[in-house]
Design an enzyme around this catalytic site. Structure first.
Site, short mmCIF file in Angstrom:
data_model
loop_
_atom_site.label_atom_id
_atom_site.label_comp_id
_atom_site.label_asym_id
_atom_site.label_seq_id
_atom_site.Cartn_x
_atom_site.Cartn_y
_atom_site.Cartn_z
N ASP A 1 4.23 -13.45 97.70
CA ASP A 1 5.20 -12.64 96.96
C ASP A 1 4.78 -11.18 96.80
O ASP A 1 5.37 -10.45 96.01
CB ASP A 1 5.49 -13.26 95.60
CG ASP A 1 4.23 -13.45 94.77
OD1 ASP A 1 3.14 -13.17 95.29
OD2 ASP A 1 4.34 -13.87 93.61
N GLU A 2 3.76 -10.74 97.52
CA GLU A 2 3.30 -9.36 97.39
C GLU A 2 2.98 -8.77 98.75
O GLU A 2 2.43 -9.46 99.61
CB GLU A 2 1.98 -9.31 96.60
CG GLU A 2 2.08 -9.54 95.12
CD GLU A 2 0.68 -9.66 94.54
OE1 GLU A 2 0.27 -8.75 93.81
OE2 GLU A 2 -0.01 -10.65 94.85
N ASP B 1 6.20 -6.39 94.73
CA ASP B 1 5.83 -7.65 94.09
C ASP B 1 7.09 -8.32 93.54
O ASP B 1 7.81 -7.72 92.75
CB ASP B 1 4.82 -7.29 92.97
CG ASP B 1 4.36 -8.51 92.19
OD1 ASP B 1 4.83 -9.61 92.47
OD2 ASP B 1 3.53 -8.32 91.28
#
Lengths: 138, 424
Positions: free
Chosen positions: B105-106, B10
C-alpha cells in the site's frame, strides 16, 4: 541418434528450429489482442456482471459482462454504473432533468436527488456470449 | 533549490478501503480486515478505530465487543488487494517511471521539485478517481522526511504535505514534535537505546553528530540522521533484486496429526511455491521442509524438525518439487505430535534460463513441461485450488487451509466472482 526437432513460437508464426525462416516473419506484428482493442485504460477498467433486464434496449442483457472505465467522466447519455440504495446499478445517465434511465420501457426512471448520486464508472463495452449455453461455461 | 524531491504515496487503511470500493453497503462503517487465519485485525477503518479496535487485536477478543453488531469483519482477500496495488503502481508509472513499490500500500516516487505539491494532488486525485482508494502523499527532500510528511498529511484535509515548501525553522519545530519512535527505520529497540541518550524526538535525533552516531549506533542510523537533515542517503530502488530464496510457510487452520495429511500438505505447499517460482522465472535446486508442532504446557515438548534435499538440477516444475517435499515430509514425520506449522523453503534460487537440463532425461522433462503448462492454464482460469497433484487437486478445502470465513469475492481476478451490476 535422431535428434527431435521442436517447434518454438516466439510471438509470431511457428518457426521450425531446423528449417527455413518463414517468409511471413518480417511482416508479422503479432496476433490481434482483444485487451488492447477493448480496454483503453487497463488500470482504471473493471469487469462487472449484469443481472436483470432493464438495459436490454441498450444491448445489455442479463448475464452479460460489461467493461467499466472509472477514468471517464459521465455525461448525458452515458451508460453508467451508479450506486443506488447501496447497490451497483447499470443505467443511462440523463442530465435534464437529472435521472437514471432504464433502456427498457417496463422499468421506471430513478430520479437523482439534489445532493447528487455516486457514479462508480462509465460502461464502455458489453461482452455478450451467444450460442447454446451462452458461448462459455460460467 | 533542489531539482527533485521524494514523494511517498500511502493508501489509507488499504485492505478495508479496497473492500469498500467493491461494497457500497460497508462505506462509512467500521470495517476490520482479519489476518490469514482470521486470527487478528490487520487493518481497520477510522470508524473502527473510534470504537476502540486496535491493530493486532485477536479476533476472539472482539467477538464480545459491545458494539460487535455494528462492526464489519472480513477475512483478508490478498488476491484482490494485490490486484488493486498493481493498478496503483500502473497509475504511478503514468506519472513517472521513477517509482519504487515499498509495500502493498505504499510507493516512493521521484518527482520534480517544481510543482511538486500540484503533482502530489494530481496523483491523489487520480488514484482516488480511477481506483476509488483514498491516499495521502508526503513530499520532502529525503525518503525519511517524506514519511514524516505523510504522517502530517494524514492530519490535513487536503491529505498532501510538502516539507520542501515549509521554511527550515518551521521544519525544525515539526521534527521536535515528532516522536523518534515514529521515524522511518527506528524500531522499538533503537527507540529505547536513543531514550537512554535522551533522544525522544526526530529533531533531537537530527541534531546528533553523524560521526558519533555511526560509532555508537550503526551506519543505518547515521543515514537516518542525515536524511532527517534533508540530505537524501537512501536512493530509489526501482527494480527489486531478483529473489534469492522463497518461503511458503503457513500456520495450519487446524493442527494435523496424520502422516498422510502432513505429506499432502507439504506436497501442496511445494506446488504453490513452484507456481510462484514460475511467475518469477526462477528455479530451485534445493528443497527444505520444516515441520513444527508448537507444543503447549499440556501437550508436552514441541517438535521442530527440518530436512533438506538437493535436486539433480534446479527446476520450477510442480512434479519434482512436490515429490521432493513429500519425501522429506514423510522422513521427518513422527507420530504422536500435533503439527501446527509446515513450511517449504527454497534457499538457493537461480534464474530459470541458467538451467542447462543436462541431468534430466528428455522424457521426464517433456512430462514436467506438459504437466506444468496444463496446471498453469487451468489455475489461471479457475483459481489456485482448481487442480494439482495428489491432494492439492482436491477441490474441497483441506482441513488445514485458511479459515477465511468471510472473504469477499475475487472481483477483479475471477470470471465467476465478478462484481454484479443490477439492471432493475
Amino acid at each position: 541418434m535422431v535428434v527431435g526437432v521442436r517447434s518454438i513460437t516466439v510471438e509470431g508464426p511457428p518457426v521450425v528450429a531446423a528449417g527455413f525462416p518463414s517468409p511471413a516473419e518480417d511482416h508479422y506484428d503479432g496476433p490481434l489482442r482483444l485487451d488492447d482493442h477493448l480496454v483503453k485504460n487497463p488500470s482504471a477498467t473493471f469487469v462487472l456482471r449484469v443481472s436483470g433486464h432493464s438495459m436490454t434496449g441498450a444491448g445489455i442483457a442479463d448475464g452479460d459482462e460489461i467493461l467499466v472505465d472509472r477514468s471517464l467522466t459521465a455525461s448525458d447519455g452515458s451508460i453508467v454504473v451508479a450506486v443506488v440504495e447501496s447497490e451497483f446499478t447499470v443505467k443511462v445517465l440523463r442530465t435534464n432533468p437529472p435521472r437514471l434511465q432504464a433502456a427498457n420501457r417496463e422499468y421506471d426512471d430513478v430520479p437523482i436527488p439534489e445532493d447528487g448520486i455516486s457514479i462508480w464508472g462509465v460502461v464502455t463495452t458489453v461482452i455478450h456470449h451467444v450460442g447454446p449455453g451462452g458461448g462459455r461455461a460460467r | 533549490m533542489r531539482d527533485e524531491l521524494f514523494a511517498i504515496v500511502d493508501v489509507d487503511s488499504m485492505y478495508a478501503s479496497v473492500e469498500q470500493v467493491f461494497d457500497p453497503r460497508i462505506r462509512g462503517r467500521p470495517v476490520c480486515v482479519l489476518s490469514n487465519n482470521d486470527g487478528c485485525v490487520v487493518t481497520m477503518t477510522a470508524e473502527a478505530k473510534a470504537l476502540g479496535v486496535e491493530r493486532g487485536q485477536p479476533w476472539f477478543q472482539l467477538r464480545n465487543h459491545p458494539r460487535r453488531a455494528e462492526i464489519v469483519f472480513l477475512s483478508s482477500n490478498y488476491g484482490l488487494y494485490g490486484d488493486m496495488s498493481a493498478r496503483m503502481l500502473a497509475i504511478l508509472q503514468s506519472v513517472t517511471p521513477r517509482w519504487e513499490a515499498y509495500s502493498i500500500d505504499e510507493a516512493f516516487l521521484r518527482i520534480p521539485a517544481e510543482g511538486a505539491t500540484a503533482t502530489a494532488v494530481r496523483i491523489r486525485e487520480r488514484i482516488g478517481g480511477w481506483l476509488g482508494l483514498p491516499v495521502k502523499v508526503g513530499v520532502a527532500p529525503s525518503k525519511t522526511l517524506a514519511k514524516v510528511a505523510a504522517k502530517r498529511a494524514k492530519q490535513r484535509t487536503e491529505r498532501v504535505d510538502n516539507l520542501a515548501e515549509v521554511e527550515p525553522r518551521r521544519v525544525q519545530a515539526i521534527l521536535d514534535e515528532f516522536p523518534v519512535a515514529d521515524v522511518w527505520g527506528i524500531g522499538p529497540r533503537l527507540t529505547a537505546r536513543l531514550a537512554a541518550h535522551e533522544v525522544g524526538s526526530a529533531g533531537q535525533l537530527a541534531r546528533l553528530d553523524p560521526g558519533w552516531v555511526r560509532r555508537n549506533y550503526t551506519v543505518v542510523v547515521e543515514r537516518t540522521v542525515r536524511e532527517l537533515r534533508g540530505i537524501s542517503c537512501i536512493p530509489l530502488e526501482c527494480s527489486p533484486p531478483p529473489r534469492r530464496q522463497m518461503v511458503h510457510c503457513r500456520a495450519l487452520g487446524k493442527p494435523v496429526t496424520d502422516e498422510h495429511e502432513v505429506v499432502d500438505t507439504a506436497s501442496t505447499f511445494a506446488q504453490r511455491i513452484a507456481a510462484k517460482l514460475r511467475r518469477h522465472h526462477r528455479a530451485a535446486g534445493l528443497v527444505q521442509v520444516w515441520l513444527s508442532s508448537g507444543g503447549s504446557y499440556y501437550s508436552g515438548a514441541p517438535i521442530d524438525v527440518h530436512g533438506s534435499q538437493a535436486l539433480l538440477e534446479p527446476t520450477n516444475a510442480a512434479r519434482p518439487l512436490a515429490l521432493a517435499a513429500a519425501r522429506l515430509a514423510r522422513r521427518l514425520y513422527q507420530p504422536g505430535y500435533q503439527y501446527r506449522r509446515i513450511g517449504i523453503i527454497l534457499p538457493d534460487l537461480v534464474a530459470e534460463h541458467q538451467v542447462t537440463g543436462m541431468w534430466t532425461t528428455a522424457k521426464n522433462r517433456t512430462i514436467d513441461e506438459a504437466l506444468t503448462a496444463a496446471i498453469d492454464s487451468v489455475t489461471s482460469r479457475y483459481g489456485k485450488a482448481a487442480i494439482g497433484l495428489g491432494r492439492a487437486g482436491v477441490r474441497t478445502r483441506a482441513e488445514w487451509e485458511m479459515k477465511q470465513q468471510v472473504r469477499s469475492p475475487a472481483y477483479t481476478t475471477r470470471w465467476d466472482e465478478l462484481l454484479v451490476a443490477h439492471a432493475r
